[in-house]
Design a protein around this motif. Structure first.
Motif, short mmCIF file in Angstrom:
data_model
loop_
_atom_site.label_atom_id
_atom_site.label_comp_id
_atom_site.label_asym_id
_atom_site.label_seq_id
_atom_site.Cartn_x
_atom_site.Cartn_y
_atom_site.Cartn_z
N VAL A 155 18.63 2.42 -56.76
CA VAL A 155 18.71 2.68 -55.32
C VAL A 155 20.07 3.29 -54.99
N GLY A 156 21.13 2.77 -55.61
CA GLY A 156 22.45 3.34 -55.39
C GLY A 156 22.53 4.78 -55.85
N ALA A 157 21.93 5.08 -57.00
CA ALA A 157 21.96 6.44 -57.53
C ALA A 157 21.09 7.39 -56.70
N ALA A 158 20.02 6.87 -56.13
CA ALA A 158 19.08 7.70 -55.37
C ALA A 158 19.57 7.99 -53.96
N SER A 159 20.52 7.22 -53.48
CA SER A 159 21.02 7.40 -52.12
C SER A 159 22.47 7.86 -52.16
N ARG A 160 22.92 8.36 -51.06
CA ARG A 160 24.32 8.78 -50.91
C ARG A 160 24.84 8.09 -49.65
N LEU A 161 25.49 6.96 -49.84
CA LEU A 161 25.97 6.20 -48.69
C LEU A 161 26.88 7.04 -47.81
N ARG A 162 26.84 6.78 -46.52
CA ARG A 162 27.74 7.47 -45.61
C ARG A 162 29.18 7.22 -46.04
N SER A 163 30.04 8.17 -45.74
CA SER A 163 31.43 8.09 -46.20
C SER A 163 32.19 6.92 -45.60
N THR A 164 31.64 6.32 -44.53
CA THR A 164 32.30 5.18 -43.89
C THR A 164 31.79 3.84 -44.41
N GLY A 245 10.97 -0.19 -46.71
CA GLY A 245 12.28 -0.59 -46.20
C GLY A 245 13.42 0.15 -46.85
N VAL A 246 13.23 0.54 -48.11
CA VAL A 246 14.31 1.25 -48.81
C VAL A 246 14.58 2.60 -48.16
N PHE A 258 17.93 10.00 -49.58
CA PHE A 258 17.29 9.13 -50.56
C PHE A 258 16.35 9.97 -51.40
N ARG A 259 16.56 9.95 -52.72
CA ARG A 259 15.77 10.75 -53.65
C ARG A 259 14.84 9.83 -54.44
N PRO A 260 13.60 9.67 -54.00
CA PRO A 260 12.70 8.69 -54.62
C PRO A 260 12.39 8.97 -56.09
N GLU A 261 12.52 10.23 -56.52
CA GLU A 261 12.19 10.55 -57.91
C GLU A 261 13.14 9.84 -58.88
N ILE A 262 14.35 9.52 -58.44
CA ILE A 262 15.31 8.84 -59.32
C ILE A 262 14.86 7.41 -59.63
N MET A 263 14.05 6.83 -58.76
CA MET A 263 13.63 5.45 -58.94
C MET A 263 12.74 5.27 -60.17
#
Length: 471
Positions: A155-164, A245-246, A258-263
């Motif tokens: 999930v961490g790899a598939a998403s890019r958290l906001r810079s804050t 929810g993800v 969020f890039r679901p293919e990475i999951m």
């Protein structure tokens, strides 16, 4: 029906969306996966990560704030779960919280550069508190730990958290919940539910806290572990999650991507726990490229007199360049300052735990040198992320000489890993001051053969041992 307000989607559209296929695949995969499916190198890596996490928790538990926190939690409920290295038992929720907090106190917990965070310290505290230790076999525990690590790292790899947003306390909640569900032998349907249930229980962790040195930041992983256990309690009690929810949280709230293919990419063949990193520098991972470059300079040119240094230039990637505050006011802020980390390493010879404590913070040699460190982003280095974590350190000496050190990877990354023996040496460096050599060796030996343990009672007993009394 139509809505004119941008980004506001009608409920009729939202409710028509199907469950994502990756989520269904994950439920089926985890339900079918057995310990016997784990290759030997994966088992070895899981045990090394466990040992590293235990050392980080035990050492962090000795900090004054942690001793006071455990004392407060113990007054509320003595419980049955172990606060590692504290010699106290707490309720399962409180033990998960305390162990997660302790594990981040010294900035020595392992992490994953592709997830851009620290899966292990979110998953382990929940795993140890999820079930009574006499009801968990070593093999079941290892299987659950690996899968909990895997789901949240992806999930961490598939998403890019906001810079804050700080990554602690976010997607780790999903791993904590998943490991709890697995250890209670959840069925395939519940495994799907728990992923979606845990996502909105992630916290809105502020990145600024680490820059300010606000030690509330150390609580994020503990809250994540506790919330993960709560998520499984909800699912097991019949509460329902939203369909996806993800994507709601990691595609819209904490992250916009969020890039679901990475999951499911190479699921069951590529394991994120085998792409992790271990830390020897007791500072934020973003400082490690510069610190490795400094270590190269020291090895090549010998110890440098701080007073002979005119200025230091650090070129590195964006996230590291952000850590440019030269005058941190406490230990946590110092660990998130490239100027201070570089300066204290040059003065003390290494970025040890002691190099960031109050005496080092007050050391005028370190403080003056930190003021002469400049940090800037090199866009070409930023473009190398996440596979590389580059930095170049250039030291200008007062006699006109210039010395340089450069690295493309951090020592301990998957591209330049520590050996299992080097990680074990780190464990002993952290655990021996807590429990003594003999006790640390017993923990090491037990983790080394954990897959053969009928239950975790002995491990629990060893981790519950009070710290040795200091003279």
């Amino acid at each position: 029906m139509s809505i004119a307000t941008p980004q506001l989607v009608p409920a009729s559209v939202l409710l028509a969306e199907p469950r994502p296929t990756w989520l269904t695949e994950w439920g089926a995969f985890a339900s079918a996966f057995r310990f016997s499916d784990m290759p030997s190198d994966l088992i070895v890596q899981a045990k090394v990560v466990l040992l590293d996490c235990i050392g980080a928790v035990a050492a962090g538990m000795q900090e004054p704030e942690m001793r006071r926190l455990v004392e407060r939690l113990g007054r509320r409920d003595s419980g049955s779960a172990t606060a590692i290295g504290a010699g106290r038992r707490l309720s399962p929720l409180d033990a998960a919280f305390a162990n997660g907090v302790a594990g981040t106190m010294l900035e020595l917990d392992e992490g994953n550069q592709f997830a851009r965070g620290h899966p292990g310290i979110h998953v382990l505290p929940a795993a140890l508190a999820a079930q009574p230790c006499e009801q968990m076999s070593g093999a079941d525990f290892l299987r659950a730990f690996v899968l909990g690590y895997e789901i949240c790292a992806r999930v961490g790899a598939a998403s890019r958290l906001r810079s804050t947003v700080h990554p602690h306390g976010t997607w780790g909640t999903i791993g904590a919940a998943f490991v709890a569900a697995l250890l209670e032998k959840a069925n395939e349907s519940d495994l799907v539910q728990i992923i979606s249930m845990a996502a909105p229980l992630s916290i809105s962790a502020s990145l600024r806290s680490m820059l300010e040195g606000a030690t509330v930041r150390n609580s994020y992983a503990g809250i994540s572990a506790r919330n993960g256990l709560a998520a499984w309690d909800l699912v097991a009690s019949g509460f329902s999650s939203e369909t996806d929810g993800v994507r709601s949280v990691y595609g819209n709230v904490l992250s916009e991507t969020f890039r679901p293919e990475i999951m499911t990419e190479e699921l069951g063949r590529r394991w994120e726990i085998q792409r992790n990193y271990f830390k020897r520098h007791a500072a934020c991972r973003f400082t490690h490229g510069a610190l490795d470059a400094v270590a190269e300079i020291i090895a090549k040119d010998g110890t440098l007199d701080p007073d002979s240094i005119e200025r230091i230039e650090v070129d590195t990637y964006a996230f590291a360049a952000q850590l440019d505050a030269p005058a941190p006011t406490n230990m946590l802020a110092a660990k998130f300052s490239v100027p201070f980390s570089v300066a204290t390493t040059l003065v003390h010879g290494e970025a040890s735990v002691e190099a960031f404590r109050s005496p080092a913070l007050a050391d005028e040699r370190v403080r003056r040198l930190a003021q002469r460190v400049s940090v800037r982003e090199n866009s070409q280095m930023t473009a190398m992320l996440p596979d590389r974590r580059p930095a170049q350190v250039t030291i200008h000496l007062s006699d006109g000489r210039v010395v340089e050190g450069k690295t493309l990877t951090n020592r301990g990354d998957a591209q330049d890993p520590y050996s299992p023996d080097e990680v074990r040496a780190k464990f002993f460096a952290l655990a021996v001051p807590v429990w003594g050599q003999d006790h640390a060796e017993r923990i090491d030996a037990l983790i080394g053969s954990l897959e053969g343990a009928a239950d975790l009672s002995l491990l629990d007993t060893l981790l519950a041992e009070p710290p040795v009394k200091k003279d």
